[in-house]
Design a protein around this motif. Structure first.
Motif, PDB file in Angstrom:
ATOM      1  N   ARG A  88       0.836  -1.205   0.000  1.00 40.05           N
ATOM      2  CA  ARG A  88       0.000   0.000   0.000  1.00 40.05           C
ATOM      3  C   ARG A  88       0.869   1.252   0.000  1.00 40.05           C
ATOM      4  NH1 ARG A  88      -5.281   0.925   0.588  1.00 40.05           N
ATOM      5  NH2 ARG A  88      -5.931   3.010   1.191  1.00 40.05           N
ATOM      6  N   SER A  89       0.386   2.288  -0.678  1.00 44.07           N
ATOM      7  CA  SER A  89       0.991   3.614  -0.614  1.00 44.07           C
ATOM      8  C   SER A  89       0.011   4.563   0.066  1.00 44.07           C
ATOM      9  CB  SER A  89       1.324   4.139  -2.015  1.00 44.07           C
ATOM     10  OG  SER A  89       2.345   3.394  -2.604  1.00 44.07           O
ATOM     11  N   VAL A  90       0.501   5.332   1.014  1.00 44.64           N
ATOM     12  CA  VAL A  90      -0.333   6.268   1.760  1.00 44.64           C
ATOM     13  C   VAL A  90       0.199   7.682   1.544  1.00 44.64           C
ATOM     14  CG1 VAL A  90      -1.193   6.949   4.033  1.00 44.64           C
ATOM     15  CG2 VAL A  90      -0.809   4.523   3.516  1.00 44.64           C
ATOM     16  N   GLU A  91      -0.644   8.572   1.053  1.00 45.06           N
ATOM     17  CA  GLU A  91      -0.262   9.978   0.919  1.00 45.06           C
ATOM     18  C   GLU A  91      -0.411  10.630   2.290  1.00 45.06           C
ATOM     19  OE1 GLU A  91      -2.386  11.814  -2.254  1.00 45.06           O
ATOM     20  OE2 GLU A  91      -1.647  10.408  -3.778  1.00 45.06           O
ATOM     21  N   ALA A  92       0.630  10.470   3.087  1.00 47.17           N
ATOM     22  CA  ALA A  92       0.549  10.802   4.507  1.00 47.17           C
ATOM     23  C   ALA A  92       0.615  12.301   4.775  1.00 47.17           C
ATOM     24  CB  ALA A  92       1.667  10.085   5.255  1.00 47.17           C
ATOM     25  N   HIS A  93       1.485  12.995   4.072  1.00 49.14           N
ATOM     26  CA  HIS A  93       1.697  14.419   4.317  1.00 49.14           C
ATOM     27  C   HIS A  93       1.915  15.125   2.978  1.00 49.14           C
ATOM     28  CE1 HIS A  93       2.435  14.042   8.768  1.00 49.14           C
ATOM     29  NE2 HIS A  93       2.792  12.822   8.401  1.00 49.14           N
ATOM     30  N   SER A  94       1.845  16.434   3.027  1.00 50.98           N
ATOM     31  CA  SER A  94       2.091  17.239   1.833  1.00 50.98           C
ATOM     32  C   SER A  94       3.546  17.664   1.731  1.00 50.98           C
ATOM     33  CB  SER A  94       1.196  18.487   1.853  1.00 50.98           C
ATOM     34  OG  SER A  94       1.465  19.274   3.003  1.00 50.98           O
ATOM     35  N   MET A  95       4.344  17.327   2.745  1.00 52.90           N
ATOM     36  CA  MET A  95       5.752  17.684   2.793  1.00 52.90           C
ATOM     37  C   MET A  95       6.567  16.456   3.186  1.00 52.90           C
ATOM     38  SD  MET A  95       5.464  21.487   4.565  1.00 52.90           S
ATOM     39  CE  MET A  95       7.168  21.935   4.225  1.00 52.90           C
ATOM     40  N   PRO A  96       7.913  16.530   3.135  1.00 48.13           N
ATOM     41  CA  PRO A  96       8.732  15.351   3.434  1.00 48.13           C
ATOM     42  C   PRO A  96       8.424  14.715   4.787  1.00 48.13           C
ATOM     43  CG  PRO A  96      10.087  17.061   2.457  1.00 48.13           C
ATOM     44  CD  PRO A  96       8.735  17.670   2.683  1.00 48.13           C
ATOM     45  N   ARG A 146       4.995  20.024  10.273  1.00 47.66           N
ATOM     46  CA  ARG A 146       4.883  20.257  11.720  1.00 47.66           C
ATOM     47  C   ARG A 146       3.923  19.291  12.407  1.00 47.66           C
ATOM     48  NH1 ARG A 146       3.840  26.612  12.431  1.00 47.66           N
ATOM     49  NH2 ARG A 146       2.063  26.068  11.119  1.00 47.66           N
ATOM     50  N   LEU A 147       3.489  18.251  11.689  1.00 42.59           N
ATOM     51  CA  LEU A 147       2.513  17.310  12.226  1.00 42.59           C
ATOM     52  C   LEU A 147       3.119  15.929  12.438  1.00 42.59           C
ATOM     53  CD1 LEU A 147      -0.580  18.097   9.972  1.00 42.59           C
ATOM     54  CD2 LEU A 147      -0.169  18.915  12.309  1.00 42.59           C
ATOM     55  N   LEU A 148       2.579  15.233  13.428  1.00 43.77           N
ATOM     56  CA  LEU A 148       2.748  13.804  13.606  1.00 43.77           C
ATOM     57  C   LEU A 148       1.400  13.167  13.307  1.00 43.77           C
ATOM     58  CD1 LEU A 148       4.526  14.387  16.900  1.00 43.77           C
ATOM     59  CD2 LEU A 148       5.573  12.800  15.307  1.00 43.77           C
ATOM     60  N   LYS A 149       1.413  12.062  12.560  1.00 37.94           N
ATOM     61  CA  LYS A 149       0.156  11.392  12.252  1.00 37.94           C
ATOM     62  C   LYS A 149       0.241   9.913  12.578  1.00 37.94           C
ATOM     63  CE  LYS A 149      -1.349  14.551   8.558  1.00 37.94           C
ATOM     64  NZ  LYS A 149      -1.803  14.651   7.144  1.00 37.94           N
ATOM     65  N   ALA A 207      -5.240   9.543  13.585  1.00 39.02           N
ATOM     66  CA  ALA A 207      -5.144  10.758  14.403  1.00 39.02           C
ATOM     67  C   ALA A 207      -4.034  11.641  13.854  1.00 39.02           C
ATOM     68  CB  ALA A 207      -4.861  10.406  15.858  1.00 39.02           C
ATOM     69  N   SER A 208      -4.150  12.944  14.144  1.00 38.30           N
ATOM     70  CA  SER A 208      -3.133  13.912  13.785  1.00 38.30           C
ATOM     71  C   SER A 208      -2.746  14.684  15.042  1.00 38.30           C
ATOM     72  CB  SER A 208      -3.664  14.871  12.713  1.00 38.30           C
ATOM     73  OG  SER A 208      -2.676  15.776  12.296  1.00 38.30           O
ATOM     74  N   MET A 209      -1.448  14.796  15.295  1.00 35.52           N
ATOM     75  CA  MET A 209      -0.969  15.433  16.521  1.00 35.52           C
ATOM     76  C   MET A 209      -0.183  16.695  16.179  1.00 35.52           C
ATOM     77  SD  MET A 209       0.093  11.897  18.474  1.00 35.52           S
ATOM     78  CE  MET A 209       0.322  11.021  16.921  1.00 35.52           C
ATOM     79  N   GLN A 210      -0.625  17.799  16.749  1.00 38.02           N
ATOM     80  CA  GLN A 210      -0.055  19.103  16.443  1.00 38.02           C
ATOM     81  C   GLN A 210       0.457  19.745  17.711  1.00 38.02           C
ATOM     82  OE1 GLN A 210      -2.730  21.586  14.258  1.00 38.02           O
ATOM     83  NE2 GLN A 210      -1.342  23.329  14.155  1.00 38.02           N
ATOM     84  N   GLY A 211       1.603  20.422  17.623  1.00 42.80           N
ATOM     85  CA  GLY A 211       2.163  21.079  18.795  1.00 42.80           C
ATOM     86  C   GLY A 211       3.527  21.684  18.523  1.00 42.80           C
ATOM     87  N   SER A 228       7.798  23.952  14.187  1.00 42.56           N
ATOM     88  CA  SER A 228       8.571  23.844  12.959  1.00 42.56           C
ATOM     89  C   SER A 228       8.611  22.369  12.550  1.00 42.56           C
ATOM     90  CB  SER A 228       9.993  24.396  13.173  1.00 42.56           C
ATOM     91  OG  SER A 228      10.707  24.451  11.944  1.00 42.56           O
ATOM     92  N   TRP A 229       9.446  22.047  11.564  1.00 42.03           N
ATOM     93  CA  TRP A 229       9.536  20.689  11.053  1.00 42.03           C
ATOM     94  C   TRP A 229       9.667  19.671  12.177  1.00 42.03           C
ATOM     95  CZ3 TRP A 229      13.956  21.144   6.830  1.00 42.03           C
ATOM     96  CH2 TRP A 229      13.572  22.059   5.855  1.00 42.03           C
ATOM     97  N   VAL A 230       8.961  18.570  12.064  1.00 45.46           N
ATOM     98  CA  VAL A 230       9.147  17.452  12.990  1.00 45.46           C
ATOM     99  C   VAL A 230      10.111  16.485  12.306  1.00 45.46           C
ATOM    100  CG1 VAL A 230       8.053  15.722  14.440  1.00 45.46           C
ATOM    101  CG2 VAL A 230       6.769  17.765  13.774  1.00 45.46           C
TER     102      VAL A 230
END
Length: 309
Positions: free
Chosen positions: A180-188, A217-220, A231-235, A238-240
């Motif tokens: 499977r391929s998951v489009e997880a984020h819009s950035m690296p 800046r997100l963890l998913k 879930a999406s974790m924000q806090g 800057s880049w995670v």
């Protein structure tokens, strides 16, 4: 739960430290100065100042360095396009892999230490036999992009690869194919880690979940069978750049370009503590085997160890 900084080594290396790994009493760090260091974690925590064992040979900076689960082997990837395998006890170089002419980036041992996965600029994932130091097979994502991180599931049956375009490719190791391929984020996606089965069950999923850390800046948190995150974790501000799950699966740690390390409760998906011990971007985090301590490294050249509990 009490969160404190236990130890800070201000100049662990001569340049940025992009990688830290921890198994048993061994702490491993890899730096852009081209060196890898093995530290005795117990002695370090006791307040001693032991000289770490140093592994040298890479001609350019070390991007990732990791210990296998038994702390017998060290694998490292470098900007010199080489992947090296070392004996952790002696520091002897066992083999130098040449995955290609482009930069080598991600490296990960299978849970049984029998396999080593590598990936990099070409996007191709290679799986090697550790004992024989031989390539077994290669796997390619649907659209090969610069591969940044690799992670095996705890049962070794799945291998996840994150890329510069924000896509995570999940491979079936037994079938040696993309599942499977998951489009997880819009950035690296700079880092990826699987939850242990107990934590996945607690999240009401029959699948083994994984966490991604991204420049957005997100963890998913993802179920590999679904396109949308659990879930999406924000806090972070800057880049995670890094993430790691504690062995018991209750806590998640993340390091960021905002210079902080956050500890998250995976049940509530909320941060429970923020450490600000670094003076620059935090590139890597790693839990101890018991999950009661956490280590981090970053661009400030420091190695920091925290007590959790």
């Amino acid at each position: 739960m009490v969160f404190i900084v236990n130890k800070k080594v201000e100049a662990a290396h001569d340049d940025a430290v992009w990688s830290v790994s921890w198994h048993h009493e061994r702490l491993l760090t890899g730096s852009l100065d081209g060196s890898i260091k093995l530290w005795n974690a117990d002695a370090l925590m006791a307040g001693h100042a032991p000289q770490p064992q140093q592994l040298t040979g890479h001609q350019l900076g070390v991007v990732h360095a990791t210990l296998d689960a038994a702390a017998q082997y060290v694998a490292s990837s470098s900007l010199d396009s080489k992947v090296r395998l070392w004996a952790a006890d002696s520091g002897q170089l066992l083999h130098e892999f040449e995955p290609g002419t482009t930069e080598a980036w991600g490296v990960a041992f299978s849970p049984d230490s029998a396999r080593l996965a590598t990936a990099g600029q070409s996007g191709t994932v290679a799986v090697w036999d550790v004992a024989a130091c031989a390539k077994l097979y290669e796997m390619r994502p649907a659209a090969a992009k610069f591969a940044l991180a690799l992670a095996f599931s705890s049962d070794g049956r799945q291998l996840a690869c994150s890329s510069q375009d924000g896509v995570v490719s999940v491979f079936d190791v037994e079938q040696q194919s993309l599942s499977r391929s998951v489009e997880a984020h819009s950035m690296p996606v700079r880092s990826i880690c699987f939850l242990p089965p107990s934590a996945s069950s607690a999240a009401s999923s029959s699948a083994v979940l994984f966490v991604t850390a991204s420049d957005d800046r997100l963890l998913k948190l993802f179920d590999p069978r679904a396109a949308q995150p659990v879930a999406s974790m924000q806090g972070h501000l800057s880049w995670v750049l890094s993430c790691a799950v504690a062995p018991a699966g209750a806590l998640l740690a993340s390091g960021s370009a905002d210079r902080t390390v956050k500890v998250w409760d995976l049940a509530s998906r909320q941060p429970v503590h923020t450490f600000s011990a670094h003076e620059d971007s935090v590139w890597s985090v790693a839990f101890s085997d018991k999950g009661s301590q956490l280590a981090s490294t970053g661009d400030d050249r420091a190695l920091v160890v925290y007590n959790l509990g």
